[in-house]
Scaffold this motif. Sequence first.
Motif, PDB file in Angstrom:
ATOM      1  N   THR B 771      11.834  -9.925   0.450  1.00  0.00           N
ATOM      2  CA  THR B 771      11.359  -9.881  -0.931  1.00  0.00           C
ATOM      3  C   THR B 771      10.194  -8.897  -1.094  1.00  0.00           C
ATOM      4  OG1 THR B 771      12.082 -12.141  -1.316  1.00  0.00           O
ATOM      5  CG2 THR B 771      10.378 -11.291  -2.789  1.00  0.00           C
ATOM      6  N   THR B 772       9.272  -8.945  -0.152  1.00  0.00           N
ATOM      7  CA  THR B 772       8.117  -8.041  -0.296  1.00  0.00           C
ATOM      8  C   THR B 772       8.587  -6.597  -0.357  1.00  0.00           C
ATOM      9  OG1 THR B 772       7.779  -7.868   2.086  1.00  0.00           O
ATOM     10  CG2 THR B 772       6.596  -9.623   0.946  1.00  0.00           C
ATOM     11  N   TYR B 773       9.617  -6.276   0.433  1.00  0.00           N
ATOM     12  CA  TYR B 773      10.120  -4.893   0.385  1.00  0.00           C
ATOM     13  C   TYR B 773      10.887  -4.625  -0.905  1.00  0.00           C
ATOM     14  CZ  TYR B 773       8.732  -4.062   5.205  1.00  0.00           C
ATOM     15  OH  TYR B 773       7.996  -3.878   6.323  1.00  0.00           O
ATOM     16  N   LEU B 774      11.694  -5.611  -1.269  1.00  0.00           N
ATOM     17  CA  LEU B 774      12.533  -5.433  -2.471  1.00  0.00           C
ATOM     18  C   LEU B 774      11.688  -5.168  -3.711  1.00  0.00           C
ATOM     19  CD1 LEU B 774      15.386  -8.077  -2.339  1.00  0.00           C
ATOM     20  CD2 LEU B 774      15.559  -5.597  -2.235  1.00  0.00           C
ATOM     21  N   GLN B 775      10.549  -5.856  -3.761  1.00  0.00           N
ATOM     22  CA  GLN B 775       9.725  -5.736  -4.968  1.00  0.00           C
ATOM     23  C   GLN B 775       9.207  -4.316  -5.147  1.00  0.00           C
ATOM     24  OE1 GLN B 775       6.948  -8.954  -4.473  1.00  0.00           O
ATOM     25  NE2 GLN B 775       8.397 -10.471  -5.306  1.00  0.00           N
ATOM     26  N   ARG B 776       9.139  -3.565  -4.036  1.00  0.00           N
ATOM     27  CA  ARG B 776       8.738  -2.159  -4.148  1.00  0.00           C
ATOM     28  C   ARG B 776       9.747  -1.384  -4.975  1.00  0.00           C
ATOM     29  NH1 ARG B 776       4.040   0.477  -3.641  1.00  0.00           N
ATOM     30  NH2 ARG B 776       4.388   2.009  -2.021  1.00  0.00           N
ATOM     31  N   VAL B 777      11.010  -1.768  -4.840  1.00  0.00           N
ATOM     32  CA  VAL B 777      12.073  -1.037  -5.546  1.00  0.00           C
ATOM     33  C   VAL B 777      12.410  -1.689  -6.882  1.00  0.00           C
ATOM     34  CG1 VAL B 777      14.428  -0.155  -5.380  1.00  0.00           C
ATOM     35  CG2 VAL B 777      13.029  -0.359  -3.315  1.00  0.00           C
ATOM     36  N   PHE B 778      12.485  -3.003  -6.889  1.00  0.00           N
ATOM     37  CA  PHE B 778      13.026  -3.691  -8.074  1.00  0.00           C
ATOM     38  C   PHE B 778      11.969  -4.427  -8.898  1.00  0.00           C
ATOM     39  CE2 PHE B 778      16.469  -3.455  -4.960  1.00  0.00           C
ATOM     40  CZ  PHE B 778      17.391  -2.733  -5.690  1.00  0.00           C
ATOM     41  N   GLY B 779      10.705  -4.214  -8.537  1.00  0.00           N
ATOM     42  CA  GLY B 779       9.644  -4.811  -9.342  1.00  0.00           C
ATOM     43  C   GLY B 779       9.245  -6.181  -8.836  1.00  0.00           C
ATOM     44  N   PRO B 780       8.147  -6.692  -9.387  1.00  0.00           N
ATOM     45  CA  PRO B 780       7.526  -7.907  -8.826  1.00  0.00           C
ATOM     46  C   PRO B 780       8.361  -9.172  -9.051  1.00  0.00           C
ATOM     47  CG  PRO B 780       6.377  -7.181 -10.806  1.00  0.00           C
ATOM     48  CD  PRO B 780       7.345  -6.107 -10.485  1.00  0.00           C
ATOM     49  N   ASP B 781       9.335  -9.117  -9.979  1.00  0.00           N
ATOM     50  CA  ASP B 781      10.109 -10.335 -10.232  1.00  0.00           C
ATOM     51  C   ASP B 781      11.347 -10.441  -9.355  1.00  0.00           C
ATOM     52  OD1 ASP B 781       8.359 -11.251 -12.137  1.00  0.00           O
ATOM     53  OD2 ASP B 781       9.336 -10.069 -13.740  1.00  0.00           O
ATOM     54  N   ARG B 856      15.334   5.952  -7.643  1.00  0.00           N
ATOM     55  CA  ARG B 856      15.323   4.903  -6.621  1.00  0.00           C
ATOM     56  C   ARG B 856      14.851   5.460  -5.266  1.00  0.00           C
ATOM     57  NH1 ARG B 856      18.983   0.566  -7.738  1.00  0.00           N
ATOM     58  NH2 ARG B 856      18.347  -0.255  -9.764  1.00  0.00           N
ATOM     59  N   ILE B 857      15.253   6.682  -5.016  1.00  0.00           N
ATOM     60  CA  ILE B 857      14.843   7.267  -3.725  1.00  0.00           C
ATOM     61  C   ILE B 857      13.317   7.346  -3.674  1.00  0.00           C
ATOM     62  CG2 ILE B 857      14.838   9.402  -2.377  1.00  0.00           C
ATOM     63  CD1 ILE B 857      17.800   9.642  -2.984  1.00  0.00           C
ATOM     64  N   ARG B 858      12.713   7.639  -4.828  1.00  0.00           N
ATOM     65  CA  ARG B 858      11.248   7.676  -4.853  1.00  0.00           C
ATOM     66  C   ARG B 858      10.677   6.281  -4.552  1.00  0.00           C
ATOM     67  NH1 ARG B 858      11.870  11.717  -8.439  1.00  0.00           N
ATOM     68  NH2 ARG B 858      12.068  10.399 -10.271  1.00  0.00           N
ATOM     69  N   SER B 859      11.305   5.262  -5.165  1.00  0.00           N
ATOM     70  CA  SER B 859      10.857   3.888  -4.899  1.00  0.00           C
ATOM     71  C   SER B 859      11.057   3.548  -3.426  1.00  0.00           C
ATOM     72  CB  SER B 859      11.659   2.889  -5.737  1.00  0.00           C
ATOM     73  OG  SER B 859      11.549   3.206  -7.087  1.00  0.00           O
ATOM     74  N   VAL B 860      12.199   3.999  -2.905  1.00  0.00           N
ATOM     75  CA  VAL B 860      12.517   3.701  -1.506  1.00  0.00           C
ATOM     76  C   VAL B 860      11.451   4.288  -0.584  1.00  0.00           C
ATOM     77  CG1 VAL B 860      14.115   4.318   0.337  1.00  0.00           C
ATOM     78  CG2 VAL B 860      14.988   3.375  -1.805  1.00  0.00           C
ATOM     79  N   GLN B 861      10.913   5.421  -0.985  1.00  0.00           N
ATOM     80  CA  GLN B 861       9.887   6.028  -0.129  1.00  0.00           C
ATOM     81  C   GLN B 861       8.659   5.134  -0.055  1.00  0.00           C
ATOM     82  OE1 GLN B 861       9.453  10.336  -0.889  1.00  0.00           O
ATOM     83  NE2 GLN B 861      11.475  10.154  -1.843  1.00  0.00           N
ATOM     84  N   ASP B 866       5.541   1.390   3.141  1.00  0.00           N
ATOM     85  CA  ASP B 866       5.017   0.054   3.417  1.00  0.00           C
ATOM     86  C   ASP B 866       5.358  -0.359   4.833  1.00  0.00           C
ATOM     87  OD1 ASP B 866       3.964  -0.157   0.984  1.00  0.00           O
ATOM     88  OD2 ASP B 866       5.375  -1.663   0.206  1.00  0.00           O
ATOM     89  N   ALA B 867       6.635  -0.164   5.164  1.00  0.00           N
ATOM     90  CA  ALA B 867       7.086  -0.576   6.490  1.00  0.00           C
ATOM     91  C   ALA B 867       6.272   0.138   7.561  1.00  0.00           C
ATOM     92  CB  ALA B 867       8.577  -0.267   6.643  1.00  0.00           C
ATOM     93  N   ALA B 868       6.078   1.413   7.341  1.00  0.00           N
ATOM     94  CA  ALA B 868       5.309   2.184   8.316  1.00  0.00           C
ATOM     95  C   ALA B 868       3.882   1.653   8.388  1.00  0.00           C
ATOM     96  CB  ALA B 868       5.317   3.662   7.926  1.00  0.00           C
ATOM     97  N   ALA B 869       3.338   1.352   7.190  1.00  0.00           N
ATOM     98  CA  ALA B 869       1.971   0.844   7.152  1.00  0.00           C
ATOM     99  C   ALA B 869       1.869  -0.474   7.902  1.00  0.00           C
ATOM    100  CB  ALA B 869       1.532   0.681   5.708  1.00  0.00           C
ATOM    101  N   ARG B 870       2.947  -1.235   7.934  1.00  0.00           N
ATOM    102  CA  ARG B 870       2.917  -2.522   8.636  1.00  0.00           C
ATOM    103  C   ARG B 870       3.229  -2.363  10.120  1.00  0.00           C
ATOM    104  NH1 ARG B 870       6.150  -6.225   4.262  1.00  0.00           N
ATOM    105  NH2 ARG B 870       4.875  -5.637   2.461  1.00  0.00           N
ATOM    106  N   GLY B 871       3.348  -1.149  10.533  1.00  0.00           N
ATOM    107  CA  GLY B 871       3.453  -0.929  11.977  1.00  0.00           C
ATOM    108  C   GLY B 871       4.786  -0.415  12.460  1.00  0.00           C
ATOM    109  N   LEU B 872       5.781  -0.376  11.595  1.00  0.00           N
ATOM    110  CA  LEU B 872       7.103   0.078  12.028  1.00  0.00           C
ATOM    111  C   LEU B 872       7.126   1.602  12.116  1.00  0.00           C
ATOM    112  CD1 LEU B 872       9.421  -2.271   9.944  1.00  0.00           C
ATOM    113  CD2 LEU B 872       8.752  -2.488  12.345  1.00  0.00           C
TER     114      LEU B 872
END
Lengths: 390, 1000
Positions: B771-781, B856-861, B866-872
């Motif tokens: 969900t935390t990742y999804l919200q980056r693309v599809f918004g907080p809801d 969407r590709i911009r959102s995906v970035q 985020d993932a990278a920031a979390r260590g991946l």
Amino acid sequence: MPTTFIHTADWHLGKAFHGIPDEDKRAGVRQARFDAIRRIGDVARQRNAAFVVVAGDNFDSPQPTKETVSAALAAIGSIGLPVYMIPGNHDHAGPGSVWESEYFVREHQNLAPNLHVLLDTSPVIRDDAVILPCPLLRRFVSDDPTASIRTADFSAFDERPRIVLAHGSTISFENAADGEETAIGIRHIELDRMPWNEVDYVALGDYHGFMRAGEKAWYAGSHEIDRFPKTDQRPGHIACVTIGRGAAPQVEPINHGKYRWLDHDILLDDSVDRLDHEITEAANHAGFQATLVALSLRGSVSLEGRRKLDAMLETWTARLTRFDVTDEVLLAPTSDEIDELARSADDPIIADVAGRLKAQLDASGDDAAIANEAMRILYGLCTAGGRGGA
Amino acid sequence: MRIISATIRNYRIHRELHVEFDRSRTLIGGPNESGKSSLVEAIHHALFMKARSGGKYVARIRSSYHPGDPSVTLAFESGGERYKLSKTFTGKQNAAVLLEREGAETLRGDDAEDRIHEICNAEAVAVNYDRLRMQWAHLWVWQGSAGSDPIGSDSQPSLAPTERLRASLGGADVFQSERDTRLAETISAEVNKRFTQKDTPRADSSLATAIAELDAAQQELDAATGALAKLDEALRTIDTSRATIAECDREIVTIREELEAVRLRRAESTRLNRDLARQQLEADAAASAHDEFAKADTCIRDLQAEIASIEEQLAPARDRRDLSDQALMTAEARVTAATTAVSNIARHQASLSARLNWLTTCVHLEDQKYDHARLAERCRLIATARTEADALQAELKTIPDMSQGTLEELEGLERRLADAVATFNAIATRVEVIQSELAVSLDDVVLGPGETHTIDSDSTLRVGNVAMLMIRPGGGLGVDEAKRVRDAAQQALSESLASVGLGSVVDARQACARRRSLEDSLAAKEATVRGLGGTKAEHDLEKLGSLIASLTAEVSTKKPDDVAVPQDQLSATALKEAAEQEGRQLQAASTAADGDLAVARQEQSIASAALKEVQGFLHDAENSLSVKKILAQDLTQRHGDNRAPRLAELLEARNATASLVAETKRAYETIRPDDIERDADRLARAEEGNQSRRGAAEVSRQTSEAVVRYEGTSDPRQRLSQARVRHANATRRHAAEVRQAEAYKLLSDLFGQAQREVEDRFAKPLADQVTTYLQRVFGPDARAVVRYRDNTFKDLALLRADRGNTLEDFSRLSGGTREQVAAATRLAMAELLATDHGGCLPVVFDDSFANSDPERIRSVQGLLDDAAARGLQVIVLSCTPNEYATLGAKRIDLPPPIVRVDQTSLAAVGSLDDEEDAEANMEPPAPQAGILVAGTADDKHAALLAELRAAGGKSGNIAIRRRLGWDEPTYDAVKNALVASGQIETGQGRGGSIRLPGLT
């Protein structure tokens, strides 16, 4: 010159005892009722009794089978003394009843010539006594069966002691065991209206325990117990009576039956072993084969207690002639048991289910019963095959 | 784990390629066929494919361009250590693997492989290509598989990540144990033993048996109860029948007694009836005798009384008759006298009347004579007036006929002439000779002095010869007109005067006046004649003369003897009046005489009637008297004079017989003769009814006695008792079975609930992470939903507020959205799994957002960042690297591909990424990553068959489809076509499988 005789009643011959599931045990209980009749002859001879009166409900039904009729007449024949008998409400006379049947009449002649079946109110005048019969011709009689006594002509009986032979209630009591209909308000004998100056003894039948019903009136009770008795009831007796004209009768109750019918109401507090001990003690008196137990269980047990209880009930059901259990025992698993079911964290689902079931044990009605059962099953599954698991 | 660098040699398209990866974000760009996918495959194989893998595997990666065995050198970090891994894939036993660790012993061969395996936490592979590729499938997004479900059934071939993930998510304590599962299965089996799918008891189950037993016990209980009820009913019927029979018997006796009483009543009735008839006759006779005698007695008494009465009335009646005789005679004498007087007066009246008539004629004659004289005078006056009128008429005829009208016309003409003259004169020139010495002539007409002449036209005035003047009157033409008018007026007047014969208008006026005077006189005369009666008077005079003559003759002829003819009117009148006076006197006398006569006649009539009345009465009375006397005499003779004793005797006899009759009647009525027959009928009916009722009761009794007859074979009460016990037992057993069945159901439900809850609890961290990742693309809801069932994660779904928060199953999402959701899920899984790898794992996205729009590709970035920031460690490969400009990644661009046209096999495959060497080409083609998806149908058929053969002739559908890199519809279409043509067969197995014909 006093006269001694044996007063008995409520033989209920042919009673099937369907409540006893095992056929052999059932046959034994049935047979015991005939055997007890044969023993009446022994008692009578020992007490120098001149005759025997039977106050109704000799058969359990107005239409007993021929086998029952033959067995009954053979047993009566063995008494060897005159036997005076009236029909009661269970074996009332009238259309279709055994008394008028050709078979009965024939076997009566063949097997029990000493038997006198009194189907009307004509007095039987013996040298040593007069018997005033009050037979029942219907199952349900609203009149006082002894009404005829009030209008009888006693002048012909001179100084012979007079015995009224009747079947019915003198007080309102219930005999509701074994599916019998209640007897309240019917066949009611009004002892208050009995011409006591003219009567020396009223030999009563209907109530299955030995009981004094009036100054000169007694119920002999059933000669062999046929049901779980009420508190203070004294079934399984016959009475040896000695009377004289105008004298107070001397009535001796004789414990006659072989079978023990025990009614226990037990409140369990997980003391299953103690219960087992109590039943063992009770059964030791007459032996397993002559003991019938009605057990009403309440209280609560742990899961392990329940397991033991089930095993114990299984055992006594097999051992005793009859073992009726009203099981209202609640299941109260201990926290250890619940923990054990849960097996700490190893079986989270079982633990969860056990927790949920425990909560449902406190529900009411069917839900609680089902939850109880489910808990037993779960416990059984978890403990089956050792502690290693299901 | 973090990849630091990779060097690959002789690997597919690459001869040698060295790439240094960023620790967090690396973007590898390059056009198609530049070897991006080969690069990440090489890194993957270095980690997961054993160096000694068979030639079949190595053949796939061996370069067609560059000789030498493919090799990969990988520098990476794991658990804080740095490693350098080198693998050379020879496809033979001499393959080399070397794992160096800083400051540690270098591992080789299997030791090295085991260590890598351990580091990667991977299962032993090189068993099969599918499983190889499924290693880290959650981290490695192969080209073309970006849209596949990272946790769903597509990922099933490798359970390893799931188990690892499961372990990462909390370990065994939250999960169900083997015993949990086993017990749940046991309980489920118990439920299934008892119930069908439709939740009905199973036919062969103990529950069904208990139900059947309870039904049977109930039936037996009903039957036994019914049988006993029937018996009891029969007993009751016997009782009631017997009672009825006894009652009928009693009733019948009573009825018969009553019938006997009725019979006796009937006999008594007959006797009384006979007696009564006789007694009635006797009574009638006695009554009759008495009545007759009594009647005669009364009659005699009455007659005697009447006779006495009549006789008493006779004497006064006779006196009255005498008086009436006298009165009648007196009245008759008076009538005669009055009659004579009347006739005398009448005679006188007749004579007087004749005279009066004659005198009247005389008076009339005189009157006529007087009238005649007056009329004659008038006629004379008329004749005179006529004569005068004739004279006037004659004169009138001499005067011109000038009426007033004619005169007025003449006067009009005269006025008009005067006007015309005046007009003319006004216009014309007047010439007057006052004085002249010379002859003056006008138009040759000489004018004398004083003479005036009017000129109305050009005229020549001559004065002598001295002068000749032309006079021209003024007015021009008007003078001529005036002159013409004047002349016309003059002529008209003259003509009118001439027509009446007069000279002037003055004459005319005179004539008119005279004429009017004469006419007035004439009219007066004529009026006089008319006023006197004119011709009629003369005519009347003539008629009157004739009348006088006739009257004179009549007077003469009718003249009474004793009277002279009157000589004038006066005497005649006097005579007539005297006669009339006499007549009036006679009339009065006549009236008086008539009155006397009427009175006399009245009296006569009264006297006559009185006489007649009294005579009638006397006649009747006398007749009656004689008759009654005869009757009385007759009756007395017959019944004697002393009748009272006899009458008393007869009355007594009458009363005696009457009371006897009354008494008998009473006796008769007492026994109610009318009711006897009704009673007899009623009782007969009652007897019949009772007999019938008794008969019915008898039948009923016998029938019921047959029912209750003692047979001694079975005891219905024992049967009922047994049935009750059996029913109670069956009820108990049924209850126990139901309870047990319900208990199993309850357990089953509780297990299900607990399992689901545990599983949901278990899956929640993953879902939250996704969900935390999804919200980056599809918004907080937006929310991700993941379930854990049957030991696997499944049911990945998306919840979005703007889509009504309904569960959107992953498989139903659009291609682009699937890519994004899958990426979020992979990153979440990677993040969770990274805890076992020192907090870092590489995640590779190889062209993984091909279906995503630029937005969407911009959102995906952001999501990747985020993932990278979390260590991946995020590694993105793209042929359009510019789209990822905002990722902030280290960018590495691979050079364009080298094309070698002499490699026919390459041309056939059409892709440098999937180059095959000669050896590999000996095997069926092993297509990769969706390249063949774009080929022809035949190509696809061949590709699937080749892949199937490569897999040993059989394969799971999902595995082979994944290897082919096809989407599901494409795969299904090709597979179905091949199945239809018999080239392959379908087999069993999860998700289905296919096999070459003949294999089992």
